[in-house]
Design a protein around this motif. Structure first.
Motif, PDB file in Angstrom:
ATOM      1  N   HIS A  33       0.849  -1.196   0.000  1.00  0.00           N
ATOM      2  CA  HIS A  33       0.000   0.000   0.000  1.00  0.00           C
ATOM      3  C   HIS A  33       0.881   1.241   0.000  1.00  0.00           C
TER       4      HIS A  33
ATOM      5  N   ALA B 183      -2.399   2.896  -5.937  1.00  0.00           N
ATOM      6  CA  ALA B 183      -2.418   3.137  -4.494  1.00  0.00           C
ATOM      7  C   ALA B 183      -2.191   1.853  -3.714  1.00  0.00           C
ATOM      8  N   VAL B 184      -2.676   0.743  -4.273  1.00  0.00           N
ATOM      9  CA  VAL B 184      -2.534  -0.534  -3.565  1.00  0.00           C
ATOM     10  C   VAL B 184      -2.429  -1.665  -4.591  1.00  0.00           C
TER      11      VAL B 184
ATOM     12  N   ILE C  59      -8.526  -7.521  -0.538  1.00  0.00           N
ATOM     13  CA  ILE C  59      -8.640  -6.085  -0.799  1.00  0.00           C
ATOM     14  C   ILE C  59      -9.803  -5.483  -0.001  1.00  0.00           C
TER      15      ILE C  59
ATOM     16  N   ILE D 294      -8.600  -5.149   3.583  1.00  0.00           N
ATOM     17  CA  ILE D 294      -7.603  -4.077   3.694  1.00  0.00           C
ATOM     18  C   ILE D 294      -8.280  -2.712   3.754  1.00  0.00           C
ATOM     19  N   LYS D 295      -9.294  -2.527   2.909  1.00  0.00           N
ATOM     20  CA  LYS D 295      -9.991  -1.237   2.902  1.00  0.00           C
ATOM     21  C   LYS D 295     -10.710  -0.975   4.221  1.00  0.00           C
TER      22      LYS D 295
END
Lengths: 155, 86
Positions: A91, A102-103, A123, A126-127
């Motif tokens: 990230h 961005a990631v 994902i 992660i968000k």
């Protein structure tokens, strides 16, 4: 013999927060093995709009130590649920422009279904879970920490 | 603070909106012994923080903890505003 040249530790997964441009090819090279029939990668890209407002740039900030521990927890859950062989995630932090990555999330498995599902799981987690924050800077000069319900309009 | 009250010294790191509202990335404070919730309420008043405690998570020594956690001497605290990675 050697499955690839990459020295990233990918079991249960490699995670990093980086101030530098994400080298997608290098991260991709750390995925896959002779037993893996599928590699799925995802890139989150800075787009030029959000919720109807034109976005000029983004600023990301992270608490690296906390993020590392939480990413490892996410990877262990993903490994248990989807049988992922390898996981790589990086990230970005700092100032990013429209079009920047961005990631990056990449996974590999024996079969494609688990790779698609596992990559999506990671994902999404992660968000929602990593201590990473995003400030949007708009074309009109205003800015906003996303999800913090606090808009600082320029004078 | 009364003379009998036990005091502790803790370090707090601020990120994102909290960093901007406090005007600092970290600070070390000596205060009355109490819980994480007590500390956040204290800071909320001191810095007029806009985020309610319900919007925040807290970590002590790199582990997410409940608001009822008692703070110990030397604790390293991170308050986590609503996240937005990806």
């Amino acid at each position: 013999m050697a499955e690839n040249n990459c020295t990233l530790k990918t079991t249960p997964g490699y995670f990093a927060v980086s101030e530098h441009i994400i080298d997608v090819a290098a991260l991709r090279a750390a995925l896959g093995s002779e037993a893996d029939g599928a590699v799925v990668t995802f890139e989150g890209i800075v787009r030029n709009h959000n919720e109807g407002k034109p976005v000029r740039s983004l600023f990301y900030e992270a608490c690296s130590e906390l993020a590392q521990g939480e990413a490892e927890a996410i990877f262990q859950e993903a490994e248990a649920r989807f049988g992922l062989t390898r996981i790589v995630c990086v990230h970005r932090v700092g100032a990013l422009n429209v079009g920047d990555t961005a990631v990056f999330v990449g996974v590999s498995t024996a079969h494609r279904g688990e790779s698609f599902d596992g990559c999506r799981f990671i994902i999404d987690a992660i968000k929602h879970r990593l201590p990473i924050w995003k400030k949007e800077e708009y074309l009109d000069g205003s800015s906003n920490w996303v999800n913090c319900q606090c808009r600082e309009d320029s004078p | 603070m009364s003379a009998q009250t036990k005091t502790i010294t803790v370090t707090i790191r601020y990120f994102a909106l909290l960093r901007e509202e406090t005007g600092k990335a970290s600070e070390t404070l000596t205060l009355e012994q109490g819980t994480l919730a007590d500390l956040y309420k204290h800071l909320q008043e001191r810095y007029k923080l806009s985020l309610p405690i319900g919007a925040i998570r807290a970590a002590v020594n790199n582990r997410f903890c409940s608001w009822q956690t008692d703070l110990g001497e030397g604790a390293e605290i991170v308050f986590v505003p609503p996240v937005a990675g990806g």
